[in-house]
Write an enzyme that holds these catalytic residues in place. Structure first.
Site, short mmCIF file in Angstrom:
data_model
loop_
_atom_site.label_atom_id
_atom_site.label_comp_id
_atom_site.label_asym_id
_atom_site.label_seq_id
_atom_site.Cartn_x
_atom_site.Cartn_y
_atom_site.Cartn_z
N PHE A 95 -19.76 42.56 -20.59
CA PHE A 95 -19.37 42.97 -19.46
C PHE A 95 -18.71 42.02 -18.49
O PHE A 95 -17.77 42.34 -17.74
CB PHE A 95 -20.45 43.44 -18.72
CG PHE A 95 -21.34 44.77 -19.14
CD1 PHE A 95 -20.59 45.91 -19.48
CD2 PHE A 95 -22.56 44.60 -19.63
CE1 PHE A 95 -21.40 46.91 -20.07
CE2 PHE A 95 -23.44 45.91 -20.02
CZ PHE A 95 -22.66 46.85 -20.02
N SER A 110 -17.14 47.32 -27.84
CA SER A 110 -17.26 47.01 -26.62
C SER A 110 -18.70 47.24 -26.15
O SER A 110 -19.47 47.80 -26.93
CB SER A 110 -16.30 47.96 -25.79
OG SER A 110 -16.73 49.20 -25.48
N ASP A 111 -19.00 46.67 -25.18
CA ASP A 111 -20.25 47.02 -24.54
C ASP A 111 -20.17 48.38 -23.81
O ASP A 111 -19.03 48.93 -23.66
CB ASP A 111 -20.91 45.99 -23.36
CG ASP A 111 -22.37 46.16 -23.45
OD1 ASP A 111 -22.77 47.19 -23.99
OD2 ASP A 111 -23.15 45.22 -22.90
N TRP A 112 -21.14 48.91 -23.24
CA TRP A 112 -21.07 50.37 -22.76
C TRP A 112 -20.14 50.43 -21.61
O TRP A 112 -20.26 49.81 -20.36
CB TRP A 112 -22.52 50.75 -22.22
CG TRP A 112 -22.56 52.27 -21.65
CD1 TRP A 112 -22.18 52.63 -20.45
CD2 TRP A 112 -23.59 53.32 -22.13
NE1 TRP A 112 -22.54 53.97 -20.49
CE2 TRP A 112 -23.15 54.35 -21.30
CE3 TRP A 112 -24.23 53.42 -23.57
CZ2 TRP A 112 -23.99 55.39 -21.64
CZ3 TRP A 112 -24.81 54.58 -23.60
CH2 TRP A 112 -24.75 55.73 -22.71
N THR A 113 -19.10 51.31 -21.80
CA THR A 113 -17.98 51.44 -20.99
C THR A 113 -17.34 49.89 -20.29
O THR A 113 -16.65 49.96 -19.33
CB THR A 113 -18.37 52.04 -19.39
OG1 THR A 113 -19.55 51.38 -18.83
CG2 THR A 113 -18.73 53.80 -19.90
#
Ligand code: BGC
Length: 783
Positions: free
Chosen positions: A272, A303-306
């Site tokens: 992030f 990717s990480d969450w969003t």
């Protein structure tokens, strides 16, 4: 001519020849296995590559993009996208992976859509955060790291993989290998602490455990996360900015990630945070240059969450389309939950903003992993195989969880410095025990911040285990919760005081709320015991009974203000399903504590970030100044790198942990006092270090003997000490052992002023010590 005829021509009796063939084949298999371990990756398999390429040829642009989209189709672990039309999307080939779906029944149902409705029948890869166990929950990763036992970590990860795979999930978003130097950061609980050397060994152990023999149905893909620098969040505030020089990135934050690549990690997750102004999920330097080019990684980067959409908030992308383009070009293959690749990637390829070849490469990175896992051959999971179904966790799994918990406990204090040890408790003398505290009987919190499929009803709490033990040993247990983790009433306190007054020994089970105060978005500005717990401890301790404080926490807490009030402190982390039995066995001495800290415990929060492998500074405090006194106590104690009101040293340093016996260390001896750069690579130039370690107490015990080095005279400043080796030894009372380490090129190389990993002429100090703040140094020279 048949094979049998050929063998006849060689004039060997058939049975003997068959025997020879078997031996040769077995040797080949063994050799392949060895090579496999070295290269460690089916990602390099030509057979898989040709299947990937053949499939790629058949795919439309939209189907290619489809493989790069991932959505959470279960309980969300972040802010949602608002989508729920997964079945429709899968049938159009628009989804490559789903996560947060649990159970073979549900994964099979989605899989059936992919295989029966979509044109190319590419199986879905199901993921989940299996962080410290699936159903059999182990201690949180910080606790697992305190075992200093990579083999145990590997066995725990293996069991977790078996349980997970049996549920149709073939991908875990673990291990988190972020180095964490700040106890305020809630996610320090998910990693292996502050040291890159130990962190690398543990990281590799997780990969071996999860991935096993890649492709077998009981294995899962691991995911090294969060790439990279996430643990350096400023102020320990989750998701915050990081500034990391290339030197520090290479020396501290990257090594555990590199170790996962070397161990064959199939996937990576981009983080992030921004690093030096560039979001990690749109960072060409870390993703393309380091991960792909320098390390040759051929698996999937998700990717990480969003985190792709979040590059808009970071300010490097103006809208969703730019975010998708930048992250994709930087090397993020799969979009977790941003829903931006789905919206924009095809258009970006059509317009030429993203080259077709780059898209193809990312699709290959995803398909390679799916083939490696054997998903095309075995896309479904037998529902009857669901590992325990409604059944209880089997004893062997519990035993492993209990071993892990026992090895993770760190004894921080035991009577010293002002009294006799109170632990282990003697069943004969502790006739009445008061068990007090909000965590004594709190099953949910024992599961830590990521529970996967952990169930509170599987947890044996301290209260339950102690009550059982007490019943068969003629001990009376007075339980009183005393307070809540946060909040509580006077009536609760009074009840606890009454229980304590009537007892011979008091056990205080205190600490954090795992879900709220630790893990993601669990950063704290205060590191004391939360709520009214400190007050409760003080009131109980004032009764003067032998008092043992058991601390359940996901991070180092600052306990100095309360340390002197209790007789013993045992750091128990969040120990998992076998919390209670492991604690009872430890408290009563059936086993001895052997955990060692992997993250420094501060005296006060103001010392953070706090880590042992720090630089000396230009004004280190001279040894004749007593730092426990405030500045101004003696002449000339100002103008040093210190606080005016507190010592620099941690309350409990990295590597520290007591046990029920004591060990003494002889001075380390070196095989030579100088060596040369040119000879360091070979055996001849390598320095051997030996030290005698003796069990000086009256009980058998395990010691973790630690090797530290510190170099001076180098082109860049290096930490005063760095861990470069350790060995766990078991010694009987009075027994001693000479422990040997080697120091060579591997231990001495560092990222130098010319941006190279190399060895330089230096003075090298070497310690063989029980922890990072102890021991006597010996020195050799590199010429
Ligand atoms: C976390 C990751 C996790 C992902 C999926 C994110 O919020 O940062 O560690 O793997 O969610 O649940």
């Amino acid at each position: 001519m048949s094979r049998k005829d050929t063998l006849h021509q060689l004039r060997l009796p058939y049975s003997f020849a068959k025997f020879l063939v078997v031996i040769v084949l077995l040797n080949c298999v063994a050799l392949q296995a060895q090579q496999g371990q070295q290269q460690a990756s089916p990602l390099n398999s030509p057979a898989i590559e040709s299947k990937v390429n053949a499939l790629l040829k058949q795919m439309t642009l939209e189907e290619k993009v489809g493989q790069l989209n991932q959505y959470s189709a279960g309980a969300p672990t972040g802010p949602g996208t608002g989508r729920s039309d997964y079945v429709e999307m899968i049938s159009k080939g628009e989804i490559g992976s789903l996560f947060n779906v649990k159970g073979a029944k549900d994964t099979n149902a989605f899989q059936r859509v992919a295989l029966e409705k979509s044109r190319l029948k590419i199986p879905i890869l199901f993921g989940l955060d299996v962080i410290h166990g699936y159903r059999t929950i182990f201690p949180v990763p910080l606790g697992m790291s305190a075992t200093w036992n990579p083999d145990l970590v590997e066995r725990a990860a293996r069991l977790a993989a078996q349980e997970t795979a049996a549920e149709g999930i073939r991908w875990t978003f673990s291990p988190m290998v972020d180095i964490a130097r700040d106890a305020r950061w809630g996610r320090i609980t998910e990693g292996a602490g502050e040291d890159p050397y130990l962190g690398s060994l543990i990281a590799a152990a997780y990969i071996r455990g999860y991935q096993g023999k890649v492709g077998m149905p009981d294995t899962i893909a691991a995911c090294a996360k969060h790439y990279v620098g996430y643990g350096a969040a400023e102020g320990g505030r989750d998701y915050n900015t990081t500034e990391i020089s290339e030197h520090t990135l290479r020396q501290v934050y990257l090594p555990p990630f590199k170790a996962t690549v070397d161990a064959g990690a199939l996937t990576f997750m981009s983080a992030f945070n921004s690093i030096n102004g560039v979001p990690a999920s749109a960072n060409r330097f870390t993703l393309r240059q380091i991960l792909r080019k320098e390390w040759g990684f051929k698996g999937t980067v998700v990717s990480d969450w969003t985190s792709i959409a979040e590059t808009i908030a970071h300010g490097t992308a103006i809208d969703g389309k730019a975010a998708a383009r930048k992250s994709f070009l930087a090397g993020v293959d799969m979009d977790m939950e941003s829903n931006l690749y789905h919206q924009y990637l095809a258009g970006l390829v059509k317009s030429g903003a993203i080259p077709q070849a780059t898209l193809d490469e990312s699709v290959r990175n995803v398909l390679r992993v799916k083939y490696a896992l054997g998903l095309f051959d075995n896309p479904y999971t037998e529902e009857a195989r669901t590992i325990y179904g409604g059944k209880p966790i089997p004893p062997a799994s519990r035993e492993l969880a209990r071993d892990a918990a026992e090895e993770s406990f760190v004894l921080l204090k035991n009577g010293s410095p002002h009294g006799q040890p109170v632990l282990p408790l003697q069943a004969g003398t502790a006739k009445t025990i008061a068990l007090i505290g909000p965590l004594a009987d709190d099953a949910g919190n024992m599961l830590g911040s990521w529970g996967a499929d952990g169930k509170p009803e599987d947890v044996v709490t301290l209260r339950k285990a102690l009550t059982e033990f007490a019943a068969s040993n003629g001990i009376k247990v007075n339980f009183a919760q005393g307070t809540e983790i946060v909040g509580g009433t006077d009536a609760q306190t009074n009840e606890a005081l009454e229980a304590a007054r009537a007892a011979d020994v008091v056990l205080l089970a205190v600490g954090e709320d795992a879900g709220l105060m630790t893990g993601e978005a669990g950063s704290r500005t205060r590191l004391e015991l939360p709520g009214q717990q400190s007050r409760l401890v003080e009131q109980i301790a004032a009764l003067g009974k032998p008092t043992v404080m058991i601390v359940f926490s996901g991070r180092p807490l600052a306990l100095s203000y309360i340390e002197g009030k209790v007789n013993a402190i045992l750091e128990a982390w969040f120990p998992g399903v076998e919390a209670g039995p492991a604690l009872v066995r430890t408290l009563f001495g059936a086993v001895s504590p052997q955990g060692r800290l992997t993250a420094s415990f501060p005296r006060y929060v103001g010392q953070e970030p706090l880590y042992y492998n720090a630089l000396n500074t230009g004004r280190p405090v001279p040894p004749n100044i007593d730092l426990s006194k405030p500045t101004g106590s003696v002449p000339n104690d100002k103008y040093f790198s210190r606080y005016i009101d507190e010592q620099n040293a941690p309350a409990y340093p990295f590597g520290y942990g007591l046990t029920y016996t004591t060990f003494s260390y002889g001075a380390p001896k070196l095989s030579a006092t100088s060596t040369s750069i040119s000879s360091l690579g070979g055996g001849a130039g390598t320095i051997r270090v030996t030290a005698e370690v003796r069990n000086a107490g009256s009980r058998p015990g395990q010691e973790t003997v630690q090797l530290y080095v510190g170099q001076r005279g180098t082109s860049v400043s290096l930490p005063v000490r760095e861990l470069k080796g350790f060995q766990k030894v078991s010694l009987a009372p009075g027994e001693s052992k000479t422990v040997e380490f080697t120091v060579g090129r591997e231990q001495l190389s560092f990222w130098n002023i010319d941006n190279k990993f190399t060895v330089e002429p230096a003075r090298v100090r070497v310690w063989v010590a029980p922890h990072s703040a102890a021991g006597e140094a010996v020195e050799f020279e590199i010429k």
